[in-house]
Design a protein around this motif. Structure first.
Motif, short mmCIF file in Angstrom:
data_model
loop_
_atom_site.label_atom_id
_atom_site.label_comp_id
_atom_site.label_asym_id
_atom_site.label_seq_id
_atom_site.Cartn_x
_atom_site.Cartn_y
_atom_site.Cartn_z
N TRP A 93 29.22 56.21 17.49
CA TRP A 93 30.23 55.70 18.45
C TRP A 93 30.66 54.30 18.05
O TRP A 93 31.85 53.98 18.03
CB TRP A 93 29.62 55.72 19.86
N CYS A 115 37.38 52.27 29.81
CA CYS A 115 38.56 52.61 29.02
C CYS A 115 38.80 51.62 27.88
O CYS A 115 38.93 50.42 28.10
CB CYS A 115 39.79 52.64 29.92
N ARG A 125 31.34 51.98 28.16
CA ARG A 125 32.12 53.19 28.00
C ARG A 125 33.36 53.21 28.90
O ARG A 125 33.96 54.26 29.16
CB ARG A 125 31.26 54.44 28.24
N ARG A 128 34.38 52.79 16.98
CA ARG A 128 35.00 51.68 17.73
C ARG A 128 35.35 50.53 16.78
O ARG A 128 36.34 49.84 16.99
CB ARG A 128 34.06 51.20 18.83
N ARG A 178 27.68 58.77 28.53
CA ARG A 178 28.70 59.83 28.61
C ARG A 178 28.00 61.18 28.80
O ARG A 178 26.95 61.41 28.17
CB ARG A 178 29.50 59.80 27.31
N ARG A 198 28.78 60.34 34.27
CA ARG A 198 27.69 59.83 33.44
C ARG A 198 26.53 60.81 33.57
O ARG A 198 26.42 61.54 34.55
CB ARG A 198 27.22 58.43 33.91
N THR A 247 47.72 59.50 30.56
CA THR A 247 47.28 58.58 31.62
C THR A 247 48.41 57.64 32.05
O THR A 247 48.64 57.47 33.25
CB THR A 247 46.12 57.73 31.09
N THR A 300 50.32 57.56 35.72
CA THR A 300 50.31 56.34 36.56
C THR A 300 51.75 55.91 36.88
O THR A 300 52.06 55.53 38.01
CB THR A 300 49.57 55.19 35.84
#
Ligand code: HEM
Length: 569
Positions: free
Chosen positions: A128, A514, A512, A132, A103, A416, A344, A348
């Motif tokens: 991270w 979605c 990384r 998660r 990231r 990235r 998002t 969409t």
């Protein structure tokens, strides 16, 4: 006098040296805009004038005009060049297999101004992973099917009810969908995020307004009707502000300064306060439920917050420590869930509604496919239930959704940053370079470029040998054509959905990629099924049906209107 002249000369030289120092420093061998390289502001002025409201789309169009797959941009006086890659195969390789990419600081600066402790703003590592671990079960089949699906279905039904009423009042005129879709997605994320313990929703207010006699839609032209918008609760407004603020600060180009200023404004501070109290109250209520009720833990999990609180309790027990239910980390994970899950999917869905409207053939095929998949509900004159939709296998629906995601470019650019010197397609990139990976343009929505195989990375070459190369060769990749995702089953004429039919990158890829991808598919399946089941989407006037985008946190359509004919069951 001579001393005075010398001092002026020294200042002039210093100013000139500073100016030279601030000028962009291109990475050798990668093309760029010549004019931009001679200005301290680099590409920003051109991006703001030519790109107007869609800067990322402008960048991709600039890169697409050149023959090669790499192009560099200068996006700020103190920034290193940003390199844009427009080749699906190499992007896939970087996202999936190249360990030096993580990231980027750029993304962390942009998103971190509001939800700094959310895991999207962390480099890959122990912190991270810990975040998660807390969220992991949110994408488990049992949470998705038993908790998320009924909640999203509930919001989709509310949107259908609102649009039935609007279609009746509109009487064959077009009306805007933007706010309704935006609010329906917000209600869905609140439904499964907080469950019944948070009482406020947006769509019911719109329904009430339109059903009251004093709701007064205006009609400037004979073919369009504008409905008034009912105010929503301040807690909902405060959550919508997160995405607005991110988009606005990103647009300034001076992100750190932008956040510093914005987060000091009274309106922003008030919104922060409202959000903090709301999330804290929900977390503490979830904790009380967990400890007070006698029933099985599974039956207590009615929302994402319930699930996270329960996981914290389990981890604390395992680690032999006291659980920490309320922290900035938990707050930002919950708020991030609302932002990521709302902006998002609504964007969409807005594009998907456009494709439905402008592709009557695809719309009819989709409705027929849904009726045949859900033949019992159709025969019984009712819509399929959430269980029927989430357990069904409707190839054309999957193809329609995948094609909408491919062309929507909801997130138009991935990013990235490399943590050491590296090489991409034969070009040396110094440590710290930010790489932007296009999710549209050459190889995804345009024909790809021919790239010398010897320039590709070893892992890219190896994976091409092991698997088929993915390319859109048989049908114009710029067109909306769901059939490109369907393939004949061996030995029969039946068509099946192939998710690997060709290049697409709507959710990114790799570690990384979605986190909410499964939830997004579930939401799109439920929403699209109920909308197509209930309405025929008729053509709208040309001036209301353009494809011009606006880039904020997501890449939205500038105009989104529908002309609806309710389908009789
Ligand atoms: C159509 C809907 C969605 C689209 C198009 C989308 C797209 C994306 C993209 C492109 C990324 C960056 C991936 C990368 O860098 O490789 C991302 C990251 C992420 N998304 Fe989504 N997303 C959607 C829905 C959701 C939902 C519903 C959630 C959860 C509630 C979610 C949560 C996240 C999170 C947490 C990350 C960051 C992952 C990490 O950094 O480890 N997204 N999404």
């Amino acid at each position: 006098m001579a001393g005075y002249a010398l001092a002026i000369a020294a200042v002039a030289i210093a100013v000139y040296a500073a100016y030279r120092l601030l000028l962009p420093k291109p990475i050798p061998g990668i093309p760029y805009n010549e004019t931009a390289s001679r200005s301290i502001l680099g590409d920003i002025p051109a991006m703001m004038t030519e790109g107007k409201e869609a800067g990322f789309s402008w960048m991709i169009s600039q890169a697409s005009k050149r023959p090669g797959p790499l192009f560099q941009f200068f996006l700020g006086p103190f920034d290193k060049p940003f390199v844009l890659l427009t080749d699906y195969r190499e992007s896939r390789d970087i996202l999936l297999r190249r360990k030096e990419w993580d990231r980027s600081d750029w993304s962390i600066d942009i998103l971190g101004g509001q939800i700094a402790k959310h895991h999207i703003n962390m480099k890959t590592g122990p912190a991270w992973k810990a975040h998660r671990r807390l969220l992991q079960d949110l994408m488990s089949p049992s949470f998705l099917n038993d908790v998320a699906a009924p909640n999203i279905y509930h919001s989709a039904e509310a949107l259908v009810r609102l649009w039935r009423e609007k279609a009746r009042v509109a009487d064959d005129r077009s009306f805007s969908t933007e706010t309704d879709v935006y609010y329906a997605a917000l209600d869905a994320v609140l439904d499964f995020g907080f469950g019944d313990s948070f009482p406020h929703r947006a769509i019911p207010h719109q329904q009430k307004l339109i059903e009251t006699a004093n709701s007064d839609p205006s009609s400037k032209d004979s073919d369009v009707i504008e409905f008034a918008k009912a105010p929503i609760h301040e807690t909902l407004e405060s959550m919508l502000l997160i995405a607005d603020a991110i988009g606005a600060v990103a647009d300034t180009g001076l992100v750190k300064l932008g956040w510093w200023w914005r987060n000091r404004q009274p309106a922003e501070r008030k919104a922060h306060g409202i959000r903090d109290s709301l999330v804290k109250e929900q977390v503490l209520m979830a904790k009380d439920r967990l400890y007070q009720e006698e029933s099985e833990v599974k039956s207590k999990i009615k929302s994402a917050v319930d699930l996270m609180v329960n996981r914290e309790k389990i981890f604390a027990q395992k680690d032999g420590r006291e659980p920490v239910y309320w922290s900035d980390d938990i707050r930002d994970e919950i708020l991030g869930f609302v932002v990521a899950g709302h902006d998002t999917t609504s964007t969409t869905l807005l594009w998907a509604v456009k494709y439905l409207t402008d592709s009557p053939d695809a719309q009819k095929k989709l409705r027929d496919a849904l009726r045949s998949t859900h033949s019992d509900p159709y025969a019984e004159g009712r819509p399929p239930t959430y269980r029927e939709i989430s357990s069904a296998n409707c190839g054309y629906l999957e193809a329609f959704i995948e094609e909408s995601l491919r062309l929507a470019n909801t997130v138009p650019i991935l990013e990235r940053q490399c943590d050491k010197d590296t090489v991409v397609l034969g070009h040396h990139l110094p440590k710290g370079t930010t790489l932007l990976l296009a999710t549209n343009g050459p190889s995804i929505t345009e024909t790809g470029r021919v790239i010398d195989e010897s320039l590709r990375s070893e892992s890219s070459r190896l994976s091409a040998k092991e698997r088929d190369l993915r390319e859109w060769s048989s049908h114009n990749p710029a067109e909306f054509f769901p059939e490109r995702w369907l393939e004949k089953n061996p030995g029969s004429d039946e068509l099946s959905f192939n998710p690997q039919a060709g290049p697409t990158l709507p959710f990114g890829l790799g570690l990384r990629g979605c986190f909410g991808r499964k939830l997004a598919y579930l939401e799109l399946r439920l929403m699209v099924t109920l909308l197509v089941w209930n309405f025929e989407f008729k053509p709208t006037p040309a001036r209301l049906s353009g494809y011009e985008p606006i880039d904020g946190l997501t890449h939205k359509p500038k105009t989104s209107y529908v002309r609806l004919k309710p389908v009789k069951e």
